[in-house]
Design a protein around this motif. Sequence first.
Motif, PDB file in Angstrom:
ATOM      1  N   ILE A  44       0.724  -1.337  -0.019  1.00  0.00           N
ATOM      2  CA  ILE A  44      -0.073   0.051   0.069  1.00  0.00           C
ATOM      3  C   ILE A  44       0.861   1.234  -0.091  1.00  0.00           C
ATOM      4  O   ILE A  44       0.661   2.249  -0.749  1.00  0.00           O
ATOM      5  N   GLN A  45       1.877   1.149   0.836  1.00  0.00           N
ATOM      6  CA  GLN A  45       2.578   2.364   0.841  1.00  0.00           C
ATOM      7  C   GLN A  45       3.506   2.650  -0.249  1.00  0.00           C
ATOM      8  O   GLN A  45       3.748   3.796  -0.896  1.00  0.00           O
ATOM      9  N   GLU A  46       3.697   1.592  -1.106  1.00  0.00           N
ATOM     10  CA  GLU A  46       4.579   1.838  -2.245  1.00  0.00           C
ATOM     11  C   GLU A  46       3.573   2.305  -3.495  1.00  0.00           C
ATOM     12  O   GLU A  46       4.239   2.887  -4.136  1.00  0.00           O
ATOM     13  N   SER A  47       2.546   2.013  -3.361  1.00  0.00           N
ATOM     14  CA  SER A  47       1.566   2.517  -4.409  1.00  0.00           C
ATOM     15  C   SER A  47       1.090   3.753  -4.094  1.00  0.00           C
ATOM     16  O   SER A  47       1.316   4.832  -5.018  1.00  0.00           O
ATOM     17  N   ILE A  48       0.510   4.169  -3.017  1.00  0.00           N
ATOM     18  CA  ILE A  48      -0.012   5.433  -2.525  1.00  0.00           C
ATOM     19  C   ILE A  48       0.987   6.481  -2.464  1.00  0.00           C
ATOM     20  O   ILE A  48       0.715   7.594  -2.644  1.00  0.00           O
TER      21      ILE A  48
END
Length: 300
Positions: A44-48
């Motif tokens: 999630i952190q990598e995407s958003i």
Amino acid sequence: MASYRLGVRIGNWLEDEIAQQDLLRDFIRKREKGQLLVQRLARIQESIFKKVELSVSSDGFVHFGDTVLLMNPDCKSSDLGGTSEERDPEMRGDVTLAVDMEEVSLYSDEPLQISRGLSAVKRVDPIGRNAFCIVSVDGSAVGEPLRYGQNFLLGTKGGVSDKLFYLASDHKTFRDFAKKSRLQKVFLTAELSYLTFWQAKSLDPQLRLEHEGFPVPAETKIIITHCYTNRNLAVPRTFCVWSCFGREFEVICHNYLDSHKVEEDKNYWEIITGNPGPEDGTMPERPKALPEGYENKLVS
């Protein structure tokens, strides 16, 4: 003489060993499939939080097809009026419209899906969750300027989707309203309808008719109005939401008017574009231009 029989002790040890082996096998299986909580949070952190490049405006106006930030600027001073809660430093500062991560489940085995909720976050750098695209609804070509009073869409991929989801709103009902303020909520939807239409209006209500049809300038305070309900996009900072990334602010549609029937700063927005200079970043971060030789005079 022993107080416990040998068989009883052996039986308990075997049960504990079997349970530990089951836990270890379950851990290995989830790790191989990427289903561990730490792995999901990292994805999630990598995407958003992936950096997004904003569109650069060569003429100072907002255009269809531009990738921008929608920023609610900090218009209050700590020594000015207002409630003590509004003067709280944690409530102040510039915030940007973003996909609400409160609704994203970290415990589901399903592929990561974009959240349908929105919030305002205290960061003005362009990332996956707070970047929006200006989309035409009347056939205006990409690159044409957005004009005051013209319908448009606000689309986002939220950093996790392959297709655009559009900012929308609808009248509140007894069962459907914003969680904290209980006012008219905003949400994301994949379906195009009149619920997804918005307009930009001049900040000064006495000049709105005169400004209608003129291009909307970037980095300038405006009002963003929902066409169907005639309510303004707003960030009342007294209503907070919590996600795995900290405290954020609820975003709603509501007309906050002062005693002169003029919109308050909760309804103020700026459309932020990219910095064309070598410094990169956004236009508000661009160094202010100084007259030639100005710094040399200061040094001498």
